[in-house]
Design an enzyme around this catalytic site. Sequence first.
Site, PDB file in Angstrom:
ATOM      1  N   CYS A  60       4.453   3.536   5.417  1.00 65.35           N
ATOM      2  CA  CYS A  60       3.676   4.756   5.632  1.00 65.35           C
ATOM      3  C   CYS A  60       2.637   4.917   4.520  1.00 65.35           C
ATOM      4  O   CYS A  60       1.452   5.156   4.786  1.00 65.35           O
ATOM      5  CB  CYS A  60       4.619   5.957   5.699  1.00 65.35           C
ATOM      6  SG  CYS A  60       3.817   7.509   6.171  1.00 65.35           S
ATOM      7  N   CYS A  61       3.050   4.753   3.251  1.00 63.19           N
ATOM      8  CA  CYS A  61       2.112   4.866   2.127  1.00 63.19           C
ATOM      9  C   CYS A  61       1.039   3.772   2.208  1.00 63.19           C
ATOM     10  O   CYS A  61      -0.124   4.022   1.891  1.00 63.19           O
ATOM     11  CB  CYS A  61       2.843   4.733   0.795  1.00 63.19           C
ATOM     12  SG  CYS A  61       3.521   6.273   0.162  1.00 63.19           S
ATOM     13  N   CYS A 110       2.647  14.139  -0.531  1.00 58.88           N
ATOM     14  CA  CYS A 110       2.706  14.608   0.863  1.00 58.88           C
ATOM     15  C   CYS A 110       3.926  15.521   1.057  1.00 58.88           C
ATOM     16  O   CYS A 110       4.975  15.323   0.420  1.00 58.88           O
ATOM     17  CB  CYS A 110       2.827  13.421   1.802  1.00 58.88           C
ATOM     18  SG  CYS A 110       1.381  12.355   1.818  1.00 58.88           S
ATOM     19  N   CYS A 168       7.531  14.174   1.618  1.00 58.47           N
ATOM     20  CA  CYS A 168       8.060  13.329   0.541  1.00 58.47           C
ATOM     21  C   CYS A 168       8.022  14.018  -0.815  1.00 58.47           C
ATOM     22  O   CYS A 168       8.099  13.369  -1.862  1.00 58.47           O
ATOM     23  CB  CYS A 168       7.259  12.027   0.465  1.00 58.47           C
ATOM     24  SG  CYS A 168       7.255  11.115   2.011  1.00 58.47           S
ATOM     25  N   CYS A 217       3.457   5.439  -4.891  1.00 54.25           N
ATOM     26  CA  CYS A 217       2.908   5.205  -3.542  1.00 54.25           C
ATOM     27  C   CYS A 217       2.260   3.835  -3.432  1.00 54.25           C
ATOM     28  O   CYS A 217       2.044   3.340  -2.325  1.00 54.25           O
ATOM     29  CB  CYS A 217       1.898   6.288  -3.177  1.00 54.25           C
ATOM     30  SG  CYS A 217       0.441   6.310  -4.229  1.00 54.25           S
TER      31      CYS A 217
HETATM   32  S1  SF4 Z   1       3.905  10.064   0.577  1.00 54.89           S
HETATM   33 FE1  SF4 Z   1       5.254  10.073   2.397  1.00 54.89          FE
HETATM   34  S2  SF4 Z   1       4.069  10.953   4.086  1.00 54.89           S
HETATM   35 FE2  SF4 Z   1       2.630  10.436   2.412  1.00 54.89          FE
HETATM   36  S3  SF4 Z   1       1.847   8.454   2.937  1.00 54.89           S
HETATM   37 FE3  SF4 Z   1       3.611   8.107   1.579  1.00 54.89          FE
HETATM   38  S4  SF4 Z   1       5.448   7.929   2.896  1.00 54.89           S
HETATM   39 FE4  SF4 Z   1       3.733   8.743   4.153  1.00 54.89          FE
END
Ligand code: SF4
Length: 238
Positions: A125-126, A208, A211, A234
Amino acid sequence: MTAVTTRRKRSAGELRALAEEGARLLADASADEVVAWAARTFPGTLGVASSMENAALPHLVSQHAPGVDVLFLDTGYHFAETLGARDEVDFSLDVTVRSILPKLSVAEQDERYGPRLHDRDPGACCRMRKVEPLREALGDYECWMSGVRRDESERRADTPLVTFDETNEMVKVNPFAAWSADDVMSYAMRNRVPLNLLLSDEYPSIGCEPCTARVEPGADPRSGRWQGTSKTECGIHE
Ligand code: SF4
């Protein structure tokens, strides 16, 4: 303001040499001196990354490089307070905020990878919502700046003031590397720069929404990030 960016003019070899020279010249320099050097050396090719936790770095850079581009990774998962801070920075400082979007919207990512990928694979996701979009945006610049500090974590303990970013083949500057959290807040208060309202609601480190958790007073400020996983970064500073 309209975003105006200048494509890179110098080669990776030239940028590496500039990074080495900067690191040598600025070994004991203040944050202000480091920013002044970067503004002089990279006019029009300087980008400042900001998570919109506080606007101390965008404010300091704007004193030396008015209208400088401030890069905000708009992941689609931010707190409303963070988006509010971004808008306030854009309105009140002499900077040009660029909101950098991922290739996929949250809905498209959900459709392709299933909902709540951040819970199942935060690394992926990151990568899709932060690392890859930033990497693409940095192609417009010869130097980028971040507010990373040595005292934030063991992994950040050796953060240099000026270095060559091998991944993005450009200069990276961390003017606050030697500062403490108190130094940043003192600067922010002295200069009345925009602050994320969550800072006063037990969120000392803000990412985010899915998280980021509240942190008890006195606990590691970054312990609210990716709670319950081994993830601590991240990936944009690696
Ligand atoms: S912090 Fe969490 S929601 Fe944001 S990009 Fe990374 S995994 Fe995705």
